[in-house]
Design a protein around this motif. Sequence first.
Motif, PDB file in Angstrom:
ATOM      1  N   LEU A  31      18.382   0.705   1.397  1.00 19.83           N
ATOM      2  CA  LEU A  31      17.496   1.800   1.787  1.00 19.83           C
ATOM      3  C   LEU A  31      16.126   1.553   1.173  1.00 19.83           C
ATOM      4  O   LEU A  31      16.007   1.438  -0.046  1.00 19.83           O
ATOM      5  CB  LEU A  31      18.051   3.147   1.302  1.00 19.83           C
ATOM      6  N   LEU A  32      15.115   1.455   2.013  1.00 20.70           N
ATOM      7  CA  LEU A  32      13.738   1.268   1.559  1.00 20.70           C
ATOM      8  C   LEU A  32      13.058   2.628   1.490  1.00 20.70           C
ATOM      9  O   LEU A  32      13.033   3.375   2.478  1.00 20.70           O
ATOM     10  CB  LEU A  32      12.981   0.354   2.529  1.00 20.70           C
ATOM     11  N   THR A  33      12.507   2.936   0.313  1.00 19.63           N
ATOM     12  CA  THR A  33      11.768   4.172   0.123  1.00 19.63           C
ATOM     13  C   THR A  33      10.439   3.828  -0.537  1.00 19.63           C
ATOM     14  O   THR A  33      10.256   2.731  -1.055  1.00 19.63           O
ATOM     15  CB  THR A  33      12.535   5.171  -0.765  1.00 19.63           C
ATOM     16  N   GLY A  34       9.522   4.765  -0.536  1.00 19.59           N
ATOM     17  CA  GLY A  34       8.240   4.549  -1.203  1.00 19.59           C
ATOM     18  C   GLY A  34       7.559   3.276  -0.717  1.00 19.59           C
ATOM     19  O   GLY A  34       7.583   2.948   0.472  1.00 19.59           O
ATOM     20  N   ASP A  35       6.968   2.540  -1.659  1.00 20.41           N
ATOM     21  CA  ASP A  35       6.234   1.320  -1.314  1.00 20.41           C
ATOM     22  C   ASP A  35       7.127   0.187  -0.835  1.00 20.41           C
ATOM     23  O   ASP A  35       6.635  -0.795  -0.276  1.00 20.41           O
ATOM     24  CB  ASP A  35       5.393   0.849  -2.500  1.00 20.41           C
ATOM     25  N   ALA A  36       8.435   0.306  -1.001  1.00 23.76           N
ATOM     26  CA  ALA A  36       9.343  -0.724  -0.480  1.00 23.76           C
ATOM     27  C   ALA A  36       9.278  -0.789   1.046  1.00 23.76           C
ATOM     28  O   ALA A  36       9.604  -1.818   1.646  1.00 23.76           O
ATOM     29  CB  ALA A  36      10.770  -0.466  -0.942  1.00 23.76           C
ATOM     30  N   ALA A  37       8.817   0.289   1.680  1.00 24.65           N
ATOM     31  CA  ALA A  37       8.666   0.299   3.140  1.00 24.65           C
ATOM     32  C   ALA A  37       7.683  -0.777   3.604  1.00 24.65           C
ATOM     33  O   ALA A  37       7.746  -1.224   4.751  1.00 24.65           O
ATOM     34  CB  ALA A  37       8.214   1.671   3.620  1.00 24.65           C
ATOM     35  N   GLU A  43       5.239  -9.750  10.630  1.00 24.46           N
ATOM     36  CA  GLU A  43       4.844 -11.118  10.311  1.00 24.46           C
ATOM     37  C   GLU A  43       4.757 -11.407   8.815  1.00 24.46           C
ATOM     38  O   GLU A  43       3.905 -12.179   8.375  1.00 24.46           O
ATOM     39  CB  GLU A  43       3.530 -11.466  11.011  1.00 24.46           C
ATOM     40  N   THR A  44       5.642 -10.775   8.034  1.00 22.71           N
ATOM     41  CA  THR A  44       5.694 -11.078   6.601  1.00 22.71           C
ATOM     42  C   THR A  44       7.010 -11.778   6.280  1.00 22.71           C
ATOM     43  O   THR A  44       8.006 -11.636   7.005  1.00 22.71           O
ATOM     44  CB  THR A  44       5.591  -9.803   5.738  1.00 22.71           C
ATOM     45  N   VAL A  45       7.006 -12.510   5.201  1.00 19.67           N
ATOM     46  CA  VAL A  45       8.219 -13.191   4.739  1.00 19.67           C
ATOM     47  C   VAL A  45       9.296 -12.160   4.415  1.00 19.67           C
ATOM     48  O   VAL A  45      10.485 -12.387   4.653  1.00 19.67           O
ATOM     49  CB  VAL A  45       7.900 -14.068   3.508  1.00 19.67           C
ATOM     50  N   GLN A  46       8.882 -11.003   3.891  1.00 17.28           N
ATOM     51  CA  GLN A  46       9.835  -9.964   3.520  1.00 17.28           C
ATOM     52  C   GLN A  46      10.565  -9.414   4.745  1.00 17.28           C
ATOM     53  O   GLN A  46      11.789  -9.247   4.721  1.00 17.28           O
ATOM     54  CB  GLN A  46       9.127  -8.832   2.766  1.00 17.28           C
ATOM     55  N   LEU A  47       9.843  -9.153   5.816  1.00 20.59           N
ATOM     56  CA  LEU A  47      10.487  -8.676   7.043  1.00 20.59           C
ATOM     57  C   LEU A  47      11.402  -9.755   7.606  1.00 20.59           C
ATOM     58  O   LEU A  47      12.511  -9.462   8.060  1.00 20.59           O
ATOM     59  CB  LEU A  47       9.453  -8.258   8.090  1.00 20.59           C
ATOM     60  N   GLN A  48      10.972 -10.973   7.553  1.00 20.92           N
ATOM     61  CA  GLN A  48      11.797 -12.078   8.028  1.00 20.92           C
ATOM     62  C   GLN A  48      13.116 -12.125   7.248  1.00 20.92           C
ATOM     63  O   GLN A  48      14.183 -12.304   7.836  1.00 20.92           O
ATOM     64  CB  GLN A  48      11.033 -13.382   7.847  1.00 20.92           C
ATOM     65  N   TYR A  60      18.139   0.690   6.084  1.00 24.88           N
ATOM     66  CA  TYR A  60      17.596   2.014   6.334  1.00 24.88           C
ATOM     67  C   TYR A  60      16.199   2.113   5.723  1.00 24.88           C
ATOM     68  O   TYR A  60      15.890   1.442   4.746  1.00 24.88           O
ATOM     69  CB  TYR A  60      18.474   3.098   5.692  1.00 24.88           C
ATOM     70  N   VAL A  61      15.382   2.977   6.292  1.00 22.10           N
ATOM     71  CA  VAL A  61      14.059   3.268   5.720  1.00 22.10           C
ATOM     72  C   VAL A  61      13.831   4.768   5.835  1.00 22.10           C
ATOM     73  O   VAL A  61      14.183   5.393   6.847  1.00 22.10           O
ATOM     74  CB  VAL A  61      12.941   2.458   6.423  1.00 22.10           C
ATOM     75  N   ARG A  69       2.842   5.233   5.452  1.00 20.77           N
ATOM     76  CA  ARG A  69       2.227   3.898   5.376  1.00 20.77           C
ATOM     77  C   ARG A  69       1.842   3.365   6.756  1.00 20.77           C
ATOM     78  O   ARG A  69       1.496   2.208   6.911  1.00 20.77           O
ATOM     79  CB  ARG A  69       3.174   2.957   4.657  1.00 20.77           C
ATOM     80  N   ASN A  70       1.933   4.246   7.758  1.00 18.87           N
ATOM     81  CA  ASN A  70       1.550   3.899   9.126  1.00 18.87           C
ATOM     82  C   ASN A  70       2.259   2.641   9.629  1.00 18.87           C
ATOM     83  O   ASN A  70       1.642   1.750  10.203  1.00 18.87           O
ATOM     84  CB  ASN A  70       0.033   3.750   9.245  1.00 18.87           C
ATOM     85  N   LEU A  71       3.571   2.590   9.385  1.00 15.94           N
ATOM     86  CA  LEU A  71       4.377   1.447   9.808  1.00 15.94           C
ATOM     87  C   LEU A  71       5.358   1.873  10.884  1.00 15.94           C
ATOM     88  O   LEU A  71       5.748   3.041  10.962  1.00 15.94           O
ATOM     89  CB  LEU A  71       5.158   0.879   8.611  1.00 15.94           C
ATOM     90  N   ALA A  72       5.778   0.917  11.670  1.00 18.40           N
ATOM     91  CA  ALA A  72       6.817   1.144  12.670  1.00 18.40           C
ATOM     92  C   ALA A  72       8.078   0.431  12.210  1.00 18.40           C
ATOM     93  O   ALA A  72       8.015  -0.650  11.618  1.00 18.40           O
ATOM     94  CB  ALA A  72       6.378   0.612  14.025  1.00 18.40           C
ATOM     95  N   ALA A  73       9.207   1.036  12.474  1.00 18.90           N
ATOM     96  CA  ALA A  73      10.475   0.426  12.082  1.00 18.90           C
ATOM     97  C   ALA A  73      10.888  -0.636  13.096  1.00 18.90           C
ATOM     98  O   ALA A  73      10.849  -0.383  14.301  1.00 18.90           O
ATOM     99  CB  ALA A  73      11.556   1.485  11.985  1.00 18.90           C
ATOM    100  N   PRO A  74      11.270  -1.821  12.627  1.00 20.67           N
ATOM    101  CA  PRO A  74      11.798  -2.820  13.547  1.00 20.67           C
ATOM    102  C   PRO A  74      13.179  -2.389  14.028  1.00 20.67           C
ATOM    103  O   PRO A  74      13.794  -1.475  13.458  1.00 20.67           O
ATOM    104  CB  PRO A  74      11.869  -4.082  12.682  1.00 20.67           C
ATOM    105  N   LYS A  75      13.677  -3.041  15.053  1.00 20.12           N
ATOM    106  CA  LYS A  75      14.997  -2.688  15.601  1.00 20.12           C
ATOM    107  C   LYS A  75      16.095  -2.764  14.548  1.00 20.12           C
ATOM    108  O   LYS A  75      17.049  -2.015  14.596  1.00 20.12           O
ATOM    109  CB  LYS A  75      15.352  -3.603  16.774  1.00 20.12           C
ATOM    110  N   ARG A  76      15.943  -3.653  13.608  1.00 26.17           N
ATOM    111  CA  ARG A  76      16.958  -3.877  12.562  1.00 26.17           C
ATOM    112  C   ARG A  76      17.106  -2.672  11.635  1.00 26.17           C
ATOM    113  O   ARG A  76      18.173  -2.457  11.054  1.00 26.17           O
ATOM    114  CB  ARG A  76      16.550  -5.118  11.750  1.00 26.17           C
ATOM    115  N   ALA A  77      16.070  -1.873  11.477  1.00 22.82           N
ATOM    116  CA  ALA A  77      16.072  -0.764  10.513  1.00 22.82           C
ATOM    117  C   ALA A  77      16.381   0.566  11.182  1.00 22.82           C
ATOM    118  O   ALA A  77      15.882   0.856  12.266  1.00 22.82           O
ATOM    119  CB  ALA A  77      14.726  -0.689   9.806  1.00 22.82           C
TER     120      ALA A  77
END
Length: 99
Positions: A31-37, A43-48, A60-61, A69-77
Amino acid sequence: MATLHMLSHSPFSDSRFASCLRLLGPQDALLLTGDAAYALQPETVQLQALQLMPAGIELYVLEEDLHARNLAAPKRAQVVDYPAFVELCARYAKVNSWL
């Protein structure tokens, strides 16, 4: 014993993110919370790394942190709200918060 691993620190600041990924078991969840999101930035190594996790490991996020953080969740999350967050904590035998 299945464990819910919770990360809240930026994956770019130290080695907690990488250490957590190495310790995930086949029945565990992350589970990603806070800045872990920020690990979900395109296109980051972390998402890969998250996308390469075995399919049995749930990702989970927290919805509020994703939007802040104005991010969109990938299909995996899977995006969860606070009631679902509480349910996740009860579902797993152990909860490990990476402080």
